[in-house]
Design a protein around this motif. Structure first.
Motif, mmCIF file in Angstrom:
data_model
loop_
_atom_site.group_PDB
_atom_site.id
_atom_site.type_symbol
_atom_site.label_atom_id
_atom_site.label_comp_id
_atom_site.label_asym_id
_atom_site.label_seq_id
_atom_site.Cartn_x
_atom_site.Cartn_y
_atom_site.Cartn_z
ATOM 1 N N ILE A 531 0.871 -1.175 0.000
ATOM 2 C CA ILE A 531 0.000 0.000 0.000
ATOM 3 C C ILE A 531 0.907 1.223 0.000
ATOM 4 O O ILE A 531 1.792 1.349 0.852
ATOM 5 N N GLY A 532 0.718 2.098 -0.973
ATOM 6 C CA GLY A 532 1.633 3.228 -1.142
ATOM 7 C C GLY A 532 0.955 4.564 -0.927
ATOM 8 O O GLY A 532 -0.174 4.788 -1.370
ATOM 9 N N GLN A 533 1.658 5.456 -0.236
ATOM 10 C CA GLN A 533 1.169 6.816 0.007
ATOM 11 C C GLN A 533 1.889 7.779 -0.920
ATOM 12 O O GLN A 533 3.115 7.722 -1.074
ATOM 13 N N SER A 544 5.798 -1.140 3.465
ATOM 14 C CA SER A 544 6.998 -1.919 3.776
ATOM 15 C C SER A 544 8.210 -1.035 4.014
ATOM 16 O O SER A 544 9.248 -1.512 4.482
ATOM 17 N N GLY A 545 8.092 0.266 3.679
ATOM 18 C CA GLY A 545 9.223 1.190 3.783
ATOM 19 C C GLY A 545 9.939 1.405 2.470
ATOM 20 O O GLY A 545 10.826 2.254 2.369
ATOM 21 N N ARG A 546 9.575 0.644 1.447
ATOM 22 C CA ARG A 546 10.198 0.751 0.134
ATOM 23 C C ARG A 546 9.587 1.901 -0.648
ATOM 24 O O ARG A 546 8.388 2.169 -0.562
ATOM 25 N N GLY A 547 10.393 2.579 -1.443
ATOM 26 C CA GLY A 547 9.896 3.631 -2.313
ATOM 27 C C GLY A 547 9.668 3.110 -3.714
ATOM 28 O O GLY A 547 10.441 2.289 -4.221
ATOM 29 N N ALA A 621 5.173 1.653 7.473
ATOM 30 C CA ALA A 621 6.002 2.852 7.365
ATOM 31 C C ALA A 621 5.216 4.075 6.921
ATOM 32 O O ALA A 621 5.762 5.180 6.897
ATOM 33 N N VAL A 622 3.941 3.903 6.585
ATOM 34 C CA VAL A 622 3.127 5.007 6.066
ATOM 35 C C VAL A 622 2.384 5.693 7.205
ATOM 36 O O VAL A 622 1.649 5.036 7.964
ATOM 37 N N ILE A 623 2.571 6.985 7.347
ATOM 38 C CA ILE A 623 1.861 7.777 8.361
ATOM 39 C C ILE A 623 0.544 8.259 7.749
ATOM 40 O O ILE A 623 0.535 9.019 6.785
ATOM 41 N N LEU A 624 -0.556 7.793 8.330
ATOM 42 C CA LEU A 624 -1.878 8.128 7.805
ATOM 43 C C LEU A 624 -2.408 9.431 8.386
ATOM 44 O O LEU A 624 -3.084 10.200 7.697
ATOM 45 N N ARG A 625 -2.152 9.656 9.663
ATOM 46 C CA ARG A 625 -2.614 10.863 10.356
ATOM 47 C C ARG A 625 -1.515 11.286 11.330
ATOM 48 O O ARG A 625 -0.802 10.454 11.893
ATOM 49 N N GLU A 626 -1.418 12.583 11.569
ATOM 50 C CA GLU A 626 -0.537 13.056 12.634
ATOM 51 C C GLU A 626 -1.008 14.412 13.120
ATOM 52 O O GLU A 626 -1.561 15.213 12.369
ATOM 53 N N SER A 627 -0.829 14.635 14.428
ATOM 54 C CA SER A 627 -1.204 15.900 15.051
ATOM 55 C C SER A 627 -0.236 16.165 16.190
ATOM 56 O O SER A 627 0.374 15.239 16.733
#
Length: 835
Positions: A531-533, A544-547, A621-627
């Protein structure tokens, strides 16, 4: 030579006698011996077989069908009577079948369903030198079945080039029978192309040359279907001689086209067979007298670093090259052209790397779990699965829900293991069916197991798999025009056949609607690690952390989230997306709630030069939300601040002249006394938590660190006695004869320096020492302009030998200054002349 004269029949009495008294044997038979088609028939009437079946594992589907057809013809029967075959999506057997030629995972499925293999008396592993992973797994399971459940089960390993000793040892010292082949002389011609010549042009040139020089059909070995198409087009552009026809041969072709390539041409034309390594072994193609070998093959390589597999083109081994060469001499004298030099031949690897050592092991790990094995080393292997790749496979299966935390198979895993697909795809179809999207999942699974539907066509650069699914769905509804100009009909028919097979195996509702817009959510069930952001410019960060990146700008490049189902990871720091679909954010949260982690994230941020405290929702490794985190723990802030100091280096701390000198003095003391602590930069950086953390309370950024008093911080690590000893042995200043207090430079703790004007040292006989007299200072004697005129650690010697030359020079440049004849009796002065 008649069939009765086939060499393998000469050794058959010996082989039968061995298997009458033992349960395992090896047959090493050279090409042309007839082992594939004669051996199973020879054992049909053995008493120990007692009417049971013989199962022969063949590495390639074409060879399996061909061998079954040839054996059936020898019995005067049709395939499916005494002799039958079972390959993926195709079988011809009946209740009367006694010899079954099987491929791929068929033998594994048979063993999983019935570990005793009831009704099977013998398993033959043909062309075992190819070291197919299904062969290795089938042998491991068969050996355990033989040792635990079926002592009477016969195992026969057959090969043309296998090293017999390791396999014989694996089978408990099984006897080895050698058999000469039936091979006509083959002339080898080395024809390396000129540097820089494209492969298809080089091959076409040699084909044209060989056609004019020799008679007979030609077999051309190429690495893959793409190169076959390129060479075909090149030959057609050059113009073929009259009476010649090109026949492609690779595993993705329909069965009818494969059979046409192997069979004699109906119109008696001369065939040019452009083939992958599918024709390397087992097949005897009548009429072939010429082989052209490009010396390359396509192989599946798994990267434990990235967790991805990809097809890679590699040079063939010497053993494979010899197998290919031998195709030219199966029925008469022949010629083999090699597109490399004699010198390059010497550097080819002896044998190809076994598949088990370089492929994705997730299917193998799932099969072993279904067998009840957690540790693969509990089974017998010629080459055990690599620990790192196997461990990675187990972790993937746990993530897919096929294994529990202890490595045991789950209920879902059992269903996945019977599907005959990669675990990723079987999970997608099973869970997709439960959501009412089973047929779309089957379409996607079929697309991903085939060559890209649009490859080589006008749409092949669009990576959106939904467009492929939409075209397939339209085709299946009767809309044949949906694929006009986009894909060849043979490819779409193979995909359609695959879909039907999946539907039958998984018992899917054939009437279920196919809504290709749900492709992304389904693919995320198979590839949760892909799943890629979106990071902008068509670049995505995978869970996975891969680009990865989408090479050409297209609609999918702007999707917030995608699932990268197929990635070319062979080159560069980032993989290239080949097939993908968008994943709506709401579906991401709905389907992957179990993997989503909500946590505080406190870390040093180099951009703001401070600690950043956030509340983070992430998937891998994907950050979906942050505050922002309004109240982060103080100890975590301090830890992150220490990490920042370690990253930025000690220079981020507020060192001044005094604290820097103190640190250097302390290091001098460490060099002088082994029991003193080490204050080198490396040690201080590695022990920040011990000496600095207590002083960081309330600090979180670089500007806060400026409040630190570094001298006081360092001094706190010393006892009162050590402070006293420090002042005695490593003084900050030295009072020289003129009365000046000159600072000592400890920049090099192993060689402290006193830089002082020469005139201020008059009358001082010996070099000043520190460290209780153990360390002489290095004197930088300066001119009135503060430039060194002499560097020495032996002042007495300087007064005797060097002073007068220096005096002569300085007196000429500084005539108003005081330059006495006897420096030891002169009055020291900090001025121009003593007063």
């Amino acid at each position: 030579m008649t069939e009765l004269e086939l060499p393998v029949l000469q050794v058959m009495p010996e082989l039968k006698e061995i298997l009458n008294r033992r349960t395992s044997a090896l047959l090493i038979a050279e090409p042309g011996a007839g082992k594939t088609t004669q051996t199973p028939l020879a054992f049909l009437d053995e008493s120990w077989l007692d009417g049971q079946k013989i199962v022969m594992l063949e590495p390639r589907r074409l060879a399996a069908r061909s061998a079954a057809a040839y054996m059936a013809s020898q019995l005067g029967e049709k395939v499916g009577q005494t002799v039958g075959y079972r390959v993926r999506m195709d079988s011809k057997t009946s209740a009367s079948t006694r010899i079954e030629v099987v491929t791929e995972g068929i033998l594994t499925r048979m063993l999983q369903r019935d570990p005793e293999l009831g009704g099977v008396g013998m398993i033959i592993f043909d062309e075992f030198h190819e070291r197919n992973i299904h062969g290795d797994l089938g042998l491991a399971l068969a050996l355990e079945s033989q040792s635990v459940l079926r002592e009477d089960l016969r195992l026969l390993i057959m090969s043309a080039t296998l090293e017999a000793e390791p396999v014989a040892a694996l089978l408990g010292g099984a006897p080895v029978v050698h058999c000469a082949g039936r091979q006509y002389p083959v002339e080898t011609v080395y024809a390396p192309p000129a540097a820089g010549t494209p492969l298809h042009q080089a091959v076409a040139a040699v084909v044209t040359r060989a056609l004019s020089a020799h008679d007979g059909d030609m077999l051309v070995f190429l690495p893959g279907a793409r190169e076959i198409g390129q060479v075909r087009r090149e030959l057609e552009q050059r113009g073929l001689p009259a009476g010649c026809v090109i026949r492609p041969l690779h595993g993705q072709l329909p069965q009818q086209e494969q059979d046409e390539a192997v069979a004699p041409d109906r119109q008696g034309r001369r065939k040019i067979i452009l083939s992958t390594s599918i024709a390397e072994t087992s097949l005897t193609i009548q009429g072939v007298t010429i082989v052209v070998d490009a010396g390359l093959m396509r192989t599946q390589m798994f990267s434990p670093r990235t967790g991805m597999s990809g097809l890679t083109t590699v040079k063939v081994s010497k053993a494979s090259a010899d197998q290919r060469r031998g195709r030219a001499g199966r029925t008469m004298r022949g010629t083999a052209y090699r597109l490399w030099s004699r010198e390059e031949q010497d550097f080819l690897p002896e044998r190809s790397t076994p598949e088990i050592l370089q492929t994705d092991l997730a299917p193998l790990a799932l099969e072993l779990a279904a067998w009840g094995v957690k540790d693969p080393l509990s089974l017998l292997w010629l080459d055990p699965p690599p620990a790192a790749a196997y461990g990675q496979a187990v972790e993937l299966l746990k993530r897919l829900g096929a294994l529990d935390s202890g490595g045991g198979i789950t209920g879902l895993g059992k269903k996945m293991s019977t599907a005959g697909m990669h675990p990723r795809l079987s999970r997608m179809v099973l869970l997709g069916a439960a959501q009412g999207h089973g047929m779309l999942a089957a379409v996607l699974a079929a697309l991903l197991q085939e060559r890209d539907l649009f490859q080589g066509q006008s749409m092949d650069r669009d990576v959106d798999i939904r467009k492929r699914a939409e075209a397939v769905a339209a085709w299946m509804r009767g809309g044949r025009g949906a694929l006009s100009g986009l894909a060849d009909e043979g490819r779409i028919r193979r995909i359609e056949q695959e879909i039907r097979g999946i539907r039958a195996t998984m018992d899917l509702d054939a009437d279920a609607a196919i809504n290709e817009e749900y492709a992304g959510p389904l693919l995320s069930l198979a590839y949760p690690d892909r799943i890629g952001q979106n990071r902008g410019n068509g670049r995505f960060l995978l869970t996975s952390g891969r680009g990865v990146e989408i090479g050409q700008v297209q609609l999918l490049s702007r999707a917030p989230y995608i699932v990268a189902a197929s990635v070319d990871d062979a080159k560069g720091a980032e993989g290239r997306v080949l097939l993908a679909a968008p994943l709506p954010e709401e579906e991401l949260f709905a389907l992957h709630q179990d993997g989503i982690i909500r946590e505080g994230a406190i870390a040093w941020d180099r951009q703001i030069q401070g600690v950043k405290a956030r509340q983070v929702t992430r998937l891998g490794a994907v950050i979906l939300r942050e505050s922002p985190d309004p109240a982060p723990p103080s100890d975590a802030i301090a830890e992150a601040l220490l990490d920042g100091i370690a990253v930025e280096g000690l220079d981020i701390l507020p060192w001044n002249k005094s604290s820097t000198q103190l640190r250097q003095r302390l290091q001098f003391m460490h060099l002088m006394h082994a029991d003193w602590p080490d204050f080198s930069g490396e040690t201080l950086s590695g022990t920040l938590r011990e000496w600095l953390q207590p002083y960081l309370h309330g600090m979180k950024k670089k500007s806060d660190l400026q409040r630190l008093h570094m001298s006081a911080v360092l001094e706190q690590s010393l006892t009162w006695e050590q402070r006293k000893q420090l002042d005695e042995e490593a003084p900050t200043h030295i009072t020289v004869p003129s009365g000046s207090r000159i600072p000592v430079d400890y920049s090099d703790p192993a060689k402290p320096v006193l830089a002082v004007k020469l005139q201020e040292m008059f009358g001082w006989h010996e070099t000043p020492r520190i460290g209780r007299g153990k360390m002489p200072l290095t004197l930088h004697l300066l001119s009135p302009a503060q430039r060194p005129v002499q560097v020495t650690s032996d002042l007495a010697s300087f007064w005797k030998q060097g002073y007068f030359d220096v005096k002569k020079d300085l007196k000429g440049r500084y005539p108003k200054h005081y330059w006495p004849d006897d420096p030891l009796e002169a009055v020291p002065t900090r001025r121009t002349r003593p007063q």
